[in-house]
Design an enzyme around this catalytic site. Structure first.
Site, PDB file in Angstrom:
ATOM      1  N   LYS A 275       0.838  -1.191   0.000  1.00  6.91           N
ATOM      2  CA  LYS A 275       0.000   0.000   0.000  1.00  6.91           C
ATOM      3  C   LYS A 275       0.875   1.244   0.000  1.00  6.91           C
ATOM      4  O   LYS A 275       1.960   1.228   0.573  1.00  6.91           O
ATOM      5  CB  LYS A 275      -0.863   0.030   1.271  1.00  6.91           C
ATOM      6  N   ARG A 349     -10.219 -11.531   2.096  1.00  8.14           N
ATOM      7  CA  ARG A 349     -11.085 -12.580   1.557  1.00  8.14           C
ATOM      8  C   ARG A 349     -10.384 -13.935   1.566  1.00  8.14           C
ATOM      9  O   ARG A 349     -11.047 -14.979   1.620  1.00  8.14           O
ATOM     10  CB  ARG A 349     -11.559 -12.187   0.151  1.00  8.14           C
TER      11      ARG A 349
HETATM   12  N1  BES Z   1      -8.045  -3.768   4.538  1.00 11.36           N
HETATM   13  C1  BES Z   1      -8.235  -3.350   3.204  1.00 11.36           C
HETATM   14  C2  BES Z   1      -9.523  -2.567   2.997  1.00 11.36           C
HETATM   15  C3  BES Z   1      -9.591  -1.237   3.723  1.00 11.36           C
HETATM   16  C4  BES Z   1      -9.174  -0.087   3.098  1.00 11.36           C
HETATM   17  C5  BES Z   1     -10.097  -1.166   5.003  1.00 11.36           C
HETATM   18  C6  BES Z   1      -9.216   1.131   3.769  1.00 11.36           C
HETATM   19  C7  BES Z   1     -10.165   0.054   5.669  1.00 11.36           C
HETATM   20  C8  BES Z   1      -9.721   1.200   5.058  1.00 11.36           C
HETATM   21  C9  BES Z   1      -8.272  -4.565   2.284  1.00 11.36           C
HETATM   22  O1  BES Z   1      -7.467  -5.625   2.668  1.00 11.36           O
HETATM   23  C10 BES Z   1      -7.776  -4.123   0.943  1.00 11.36           C
HETATM   24  O2  BES Z   1      -6.641  -3.762   0.860  1.00 11.36           O
HETATM   25  N2  BES Z   1      -8.645  -4.176  -0.061  1.00 11.36           N
HETATM   26  C11 BES Z   1      -8.291  -3.805  -1.373  1.00 11.36           C
HETATM   27  C12 BES Z   1      -8.771  -4.884  -2.316  1.00 11.36           C
HETATM   28  C13 BES Z   1      -8.303  -4.715  -3.728  1.00 11.36           C
HETATM   29  C14 BES Z   1      -6.822  -4.981  -3.813  1.00 11.36           C
HETATM   30  C15 BES Z   1      -9.065  -5.688  -4.602  1.00 11.36           C
HETATM   31  C16 BES Z   1      -8.978  -2.472  -1.692  1.00 11.36           C
HETATM   32  O3  BES Z   1     -10.127  -2.295  -1.294  1.00 11.36           O
HETATM   33  O4  BES Z   1      -8.340  -1.617  -2.297  1.00 11.36           O
HETATM   34 MN    MN Z   2      -5.480  -5.456   1.994  1.00 13.63          MN
END
Ligand code: BES
Ligand code: MN
Ligand code: ZN
Length: 505
Positions: A275, A349
């Protein structure tokens, strides 16, 4: 904080301040306000008379009683419109009142929770007021050293009233608020303190001895079982994965359970699909779903809810390293379904897939999972509404009703079959990440592959688990979302089951 009931009227209650609520529809003091006004030779009436106080929501005035009644002070607080008086409004107003009392450094305050015919009945009103006070005063302080004596909370909230119904309402609110506070603590705890192993220890600490059986599987055991999706996420970290299983048998004999599954990523760096810095800052909170499940079991057990509930938390840390899962890797999940990891940041997931598969061992009546799953859900619904998707209309309707009652609102998104195509992999059964369009839906469609035909609902709390700006009775930071919602849901769940049973007999 101690909450007590008193049979004394408000004007004879010994405390640092008595609280009077006032609706903007009224030009004169009514109910308890009227009684106090009489006792204080018109103090409250005088405040209202020249329009100095209108009763607008949260408007606050402080009056000094100069020996006319037992309490030195009266806090007058605006309730807004009479027609808008519901449990949520009461929670908000009493949160504001408690914070005012704290700012004034008061040690105690008292209220007759009486809205002169408006709003819910006395028990529900008292429950809401107590929740508002306890949730509104919450702060996360364990890592603040030094003198916090100056910021001491008021130690006592006195409610004018008597009776079994009222006492029960207060106790219920205390149990639920405690569970929410513990949940907030877990979510706020930083990732260096709350590793997967520490989360498992905390679950044991918070639940054992209260009627909940906690079993923890460590990394080795998880390997033996074959939870390779969970292990794939944990691979990049020096901290091993854990599977935390919590069983509460409040129901009758062999009643099939409700299974609650909570995402327990104690830190989400994104893995090799790292990230950006701005997006990583709050990722200690990626176990908020797990915390909500732990908090819900704690409340259910303490309340003695007559239901069989199993909580399952897959816990891991998502980090990049020389051993980390790589984009393009294929994992064979516990169910046998193969997953191409097209994005290591879609780790939630993956851990949920194996936990959902494990849930089938319990032959659940229904499964609800709760997870900070997609950034897309924040874009869609913001910080005030959680996403809801599910395969069973009764289940989703019950959750939505619980959302309305608790103020933990849900909005349903469709599990649209056509989008399943987006999750197709060229080389495996499924891939773990599609693009940005409908990200919350495609994530849920992925999960659906692991729930079989069990009635299932999924709660995406990415936006609601933590606030950047405080709201009425939710301070900035961890909200504890999910606990009050699920407890309220359980009350409905139990009622429905009782209905089904009596039908059969
Ligand atoms: N934990 C994150 C989602 C999240 C983002 C929670 C901001 C709280 C605040 C999750 O694991 C994630 O990174 N999701 C990605 C999925 C994508 C790579 C398909 C997302 O939502 O960008
Ligand atoms: Mn994630
Ligand atoms: Zn995550």
């Amino acid at each position: 904080m101690k909450i007590t009931l008193t049979k004394y009227p408000l004007h004879r209650t010994a405390c640092d301040a008595v609280v009077v609520t006032h609706f903007e529809d009224d030009s004169r003091p009514r109910g308890e306000g009227y009684a106090l006004d009489k006792r204080t030779s018109g103090l409250i009436g005088a405040l209202l008379k020249d329009g100095d106080f209108k009763g607008k929501l949260f408007e606050t005035s402080l009056l000094y009683t100069r020996g006319l009644i037992t309490s030195k002070r009266i806090i007058v607080i605006g309730m807004g419109k009479r027609s808008e008086c519901d449990a949520e409004r009461i929670r908000a107003v009493f949160s504001k009142t408690a914070r005012t009392a704290r700012d004034l450094r008061l040690r105690s305050f008292a209220a007759a929770i009486d809205f002169d015919g408006a709003g819910p009945g006395p028990s529900d009103a008292a429950r809401a007021a107590v929740e508002g006070v306890l949730l509104g005063l919450y702060r996360f302080m364990p890592y603040k050293t030094g003198d916090d004596d100056q910021k001491r909370d008021p130690g006592k909230f006195i409610i004018v009233g008597e009776g079994q119904g009222l006492r029960h309402a207060v106790e219920t609110a205390e149990i639920i608020s405690k569970a929410v506070s513990l949940t907030r603590d877990l979510v706020s705890n930083p990732a260096n303190r709350l590793t997967p192993a520490a989360l498992a220890r905390k679950a044991k600490e918070l639940l054992t001895g209260r009627g909940v059986n906690v079993t923890v599987y460590d990394q080795k055991r998880i390997q033996k079982i074959g939870m390779n999706a969970l292990l794939g996420v944990a691979r990049g970290s020096d901290e091993g994965a854990r599977l935390i299983i919590m069983e509460y048998r409040g129901g009758r004999g062999k009643e099939r359970p409700l299974v609650l599954v909570g995402k327990g990523i104690t830190f989400d760096s994104g893995g090799l699909n790292l990230k950006p810095a701005e997006a990583m800052g709050d990722m200690k909170e990626d176990m908020a779903g797990a915390a909500a499940v732990i908090g819900t079991l704690r409340a259910a057990a303490d309340l003695g809810i007559p239901a069989h509930i199993v909580g399952i938390v897959p816990a891991a840390e998502n980090l990049p390293s020389g051993r980390a899962c790589k984009p393009g890797d294929v994992l064979t999940s516990l169910s046998g379904t193969t997953i191409e990891v097209t994005n290591t940041d879609a780790e939630g997931r993956l851990v949920l897939a194996d936990a959902l598969t494990w849930a089938h061992r319990y032959r659940p009546r229904a499964i609800i999972d709760i997870a900070t799953l997609t950034g897309g859900c924040i874009i869609a619904l913001g910080n005030g509404i959680s996403g809801l998707l599910g395969t069973d209309e009764t289940l989703t309707a019950m959750l939505k009703d619980a959302g309305k009652e608790t103020g933990e609102h849900l909005w349903e998104l469709p599990l649209w079959r056509d989008y399943e195509e987006l999750m197709k992999s060229d080389i495996a059964d499924v891939k773990n990440a599609a693009g940005r369009p409908a990200a919350t839906i495609t994530a849920a469609l992925f999960l659906k592959k692991f729930v079989g035909d069990c009635p299932w609902a999924h709660l995406d709390i990415a936006g609601t688990a933590s606030l950047t700006k405080e709201r009425a009775y939710i301070p900035k930071g961890a909200s504890g979302v999910g606990v009050r919602l699920l407890v309220q849901f359980l009350e409905r769940w139990v009622r429905r089951q009782d209905g089904a049973d009596s039908h059969r007999h």
